[in-house]
Write a protein that holds these residues in place. Sequence first.
Motif, short mmCIF file in Angstrom:
data_model
loop_
_atom_site.label_atom_id
_atom_site.label_comp_id
_atom_site.label_asym_id
_atom_site.label_seq_id
_atom_site.Cartn_x
_atom_site.Cartn_y
_atom_site.Cartn_z
N LYS A 53 -11.50 21.25 -12.32
CA LYS A 53 -11.45 21.44 -11.00
C LYS A 53 -11.49 20.06 -10.12
N GLY A 54 -12.40 19.15 -10.58
CA GLY A 54 -12.27 17.89 -10.09
C GLY A 54 -11.01 17.15 -10.21
N TRP A 55 -10.70 17.34 -11.36
CA TRP A 55 -9.42 16.27 -11.64
C TRP A 55 -8.29 17.04 -10.76
N ALA A 56 -8.35 18.23 -10.79
CA ALA A 56 -7.23 18.85 -9.87
C ALA A 56 -7.40 18.75 -8.29
N PHE A 57 -8.70 18.53 -7.92
CA PHE A 57 -8.86 18.04 -6.58
C PHE A 57 -8.55 16.41 -6.28
N VAL A 58 -8.87 15.66 -7.45
CA VAL A 58 -8.39 14.21 -7.16
C VAL A 58 -7.01 14.03 -7.26
N ALA A 59 -6.26 15.12 -8.26
CA ALA A 59 -4.91 14.74 -8.23
C ALA A 59 -4.47 15.47 -6.80
N PHE A 60 -4.76 16.53 -6.15
CA PHE A 60 -4.18 17.08 -5.14
C PHE A 60 -4.23 16.13 -3.88
N THR A 61 -5.53 15.51 -3.84
CA THR A 61 -5.69 14.66 -2.50
C THR A 61 -5.15 13.09 -3.01
N GLY A 62 -4.85 12.92 -4.23
CA GLY A 62 -4.17 11.66 -4.67
C GLY A 62 -2.61 11.96 -3.94
N GLY A 63 -2.10 13.12 -4.26
CA GLY A 63 -0.90 13.60 -3.91
C GLY A 63 -0.70 13.43 -2.23
N VAL A 64 -1.52 14.05 -1.87
CA VAL A 64 -1.67 13.92 -0.23
C VAL A 64 -1.73 12.69 0.19
N LEU A 65 -2.67 11.84 -0.39
CA LEU A 65 -2.96 10.47 0.11
C LEU A 65 -1.67 9.71 -0.15
N TYR A 66 -1.00 10.15 -1.07
CA TYR A 66 0.38 9.18 -1.25
C TYR A 66 1.45 9.44 -0.37
N LEU A 67 1.44 10.84 0.08
CA LEU A 67 2.55 11.18 0.88
C LEU A 67 2.14 10.57 2.16
N VAL A 68 0.64 10.78 2.67
CA VAL A 68 0.41 10.22 4.06
C VAL A 68 0.67 8.52 3.99
N MET A 69 0.27 7.75 2.69
CA MET A 69 0.58 6.38 2.84
C MET A 69 2.17 6.12 2.90
N LEU A 70 2.78 6.92 2.05
CA LEU A 70 4.26 6.67 2.26
C LEU A 70 4.86 6.84 3.49
N ARG A 71 4.17 7.96 4.34
CA ARG A 71 4.84 7.99 5.52
C ARG A 71 4.36 6.85 6.47
N GLN A 72 2.92 6.26 6.33
CA GLN A 72 2.60 5.15 7.08
C GLN A 72 3.41 3.87 6.96
N PHE A 73 3.69 3.70 5.56
CA PHE A 73 4.25 2.50 5.15
C PHE A 73 5.84 2.46 5.77
N GLN A 74 6.28 3.88 5.72
CA GLN A 74 7.75 3.73 6.23
C GLN A 74 7.76 3.26 7.65
N ASN A 75 6.83 4.08 8.46
CA ASN A 75 6.48 3.81 9.83
C ASN A 75 6.18 2.14 10.00
N ASP A 76 5.38 1.77 8.98
CA ASP A 76 5.22 0.40 9.28
C ASP A 76 6.51 -0.34 9.05
N ARG A 77 7.28 -0.03 8.25
CA ARG A 77 8.66 -0.95 8.06
C ARG A 77 9.58 -0.76 9.03
N VAL A 78 9.32 0.63 9.81
CA VAL A 78 10.31 0.58 10.82
C VAL A 78 9.86 -0.35 11.81
N MET A 79 8.37 -0.19 12.10
CA MET A 79 7.88 -0.93 13.22
C MET A 79 8.20 -2.26 12.97
N LEU A 80 8.06 -2.73 11.78
CA LEU A 80 8.26 -4.09 11.12
C LEU A 80 9.58 -4.81 11.49
#
Length: 530
Positions: A53-80
């Motif tokens: 369960k702990g690893w599943a939580f880590v994997a889930f949050t890591g995926g969510v974090l990945y998607l959030v960071m990906l979106r943020q980096f894409q926005n940053d790239r557009v802004m740059l």
Amino acid sequence: MNHTKRSGTPVKRSLKVALVYLLVGGLWILFSDAAVERVVSDPEMLTRLQTWKGWAFVAFTGGVLYLVMLRQFQNDRVMLDRQLGQQEEIRRLSQFQQSVIDNANIWINVLDPDGRVLIWNRAAEEISGYSSDAVTGSDTVWEKLYPDPDYRAWVLERVSRIMAGDEEAEGLETTIATGHNGNRTIAWNSRSFLDAAGRTAGSIAIGMDVTEPRAAESTLKARERQLRTIMDNLPGMAYRCLYDEYWTMKFISSGCRDLTGYEPDELIDNRHLPWVDLMFADESDAVSSAVDDAIAAAEPFSVEYRLRRANGDIIWVWERGRAVEDDGGMVLEGIILDVTERKQLESRLSEMATLDPLTGQFNRRETDRILQEEVTRAERYGRKLAILWVDLDHFKDVNDSRGHAVGDEVLRSISLRLADSIRTVDTLGRFGGEEFIVVLPEMSVDEAWDVAERLRVRVADEPIRVSDGDPLTLTISIGVAVYPDHAESAEGLCNMADKAMYQAKDQGRNRTMVFSQVAGTIESDKSGEA
């Protein structure tokens, strides 16, 4: 203030994400552990499930974090990319200002809504004498450019109206005081501009230094005024006309009014009538011929001819001009003067030189000249020519008894009767004292005799009325000589006629005698003594 607000937005968003993550994580741990403990009682299995369960939580949050960071980096790239584009646009605008605005050869300046200078290009520096560094961000340049308070207030009022969008300046000229080159005249084109929100962001002005052109125009206008003054005060009329059959006028000075009685506009472009209609038809061809000859010789022309004024008066004019090239064509330019008084004076002088001042008939010199011409003509064409030598009888008695004034009246009266009794082709001249000569072209001896007798009888039969006393009755004696019967020269004819006249005197006066070649005798008269 806006900068602080914009900076606080990412912090709040980050706090919200962290709180959501903690809340979700806490709820997951709390409820997932309770659920697993209810389902599994085996401690070893429970431990294993919690680990999964702990690893599943880590994997889930890591995926969510990945998607959030990906979106943020894409926005940053557009802004740059956007920032890089803006920087490139700024760089290009800077290059545009440097290459176009700064290097333009016309004055360009931009003002903010408060009248402060934002842009002051090199041409503005060169013309005004004030550097960009000295005026940018300031509104004190107005006092330097327009030191006169009233004039400056008028300029600033126009700037305010342009800034408010109430007007646009096109060709507005002002005179500035430069820092190095005295006063200059600038022609302005100016208008306001708006920002992205539609508010007035300032005004842009383009100025051209028109000092030299305006000075040239002023000089030209002064010369035109001077030339107009000279033209208007000329004693005659200056003109420019086409070299055509109508002498079509293209320019006429105001002297036309006094010269012709017509307004200049009436004659320009033949609006009322052409110039040629003011001339006499029999003189127009001669004038044209003289002008043609002068043009062919590349010389000025001078002609005299008569003009009929608007009121019908006839005047003499003298015209002096020359042909000039104009737009590929030829025009005539010159001046026309009224010489009527001079012509009248010449006529009077000519009369004085050829006429006897007392009787108004030809004087001796002119009569001699005419007689010589008639003898030459008679010789050339083989014609006859007669002369009559007329002398008043007892004229000295009139002067002695009645005075010389009455004698003058008698001479005038006798001359008029003689002139009235001969043909228009004949010539009457006074040779001096009471002697007259009548030249009769193409007349034989008999014909001349008849004319002489007609003159003698008329004088004898008509008493002369004078201002002093009773009328006088006078007679004349006439001698006749004919070319080539009696002589072949003018001098010879005069001598023969004079001798015949003296023979008439010797025969008792009031007679006509014809000269005879026989032994110098004189033919007897046909009338006898009256």
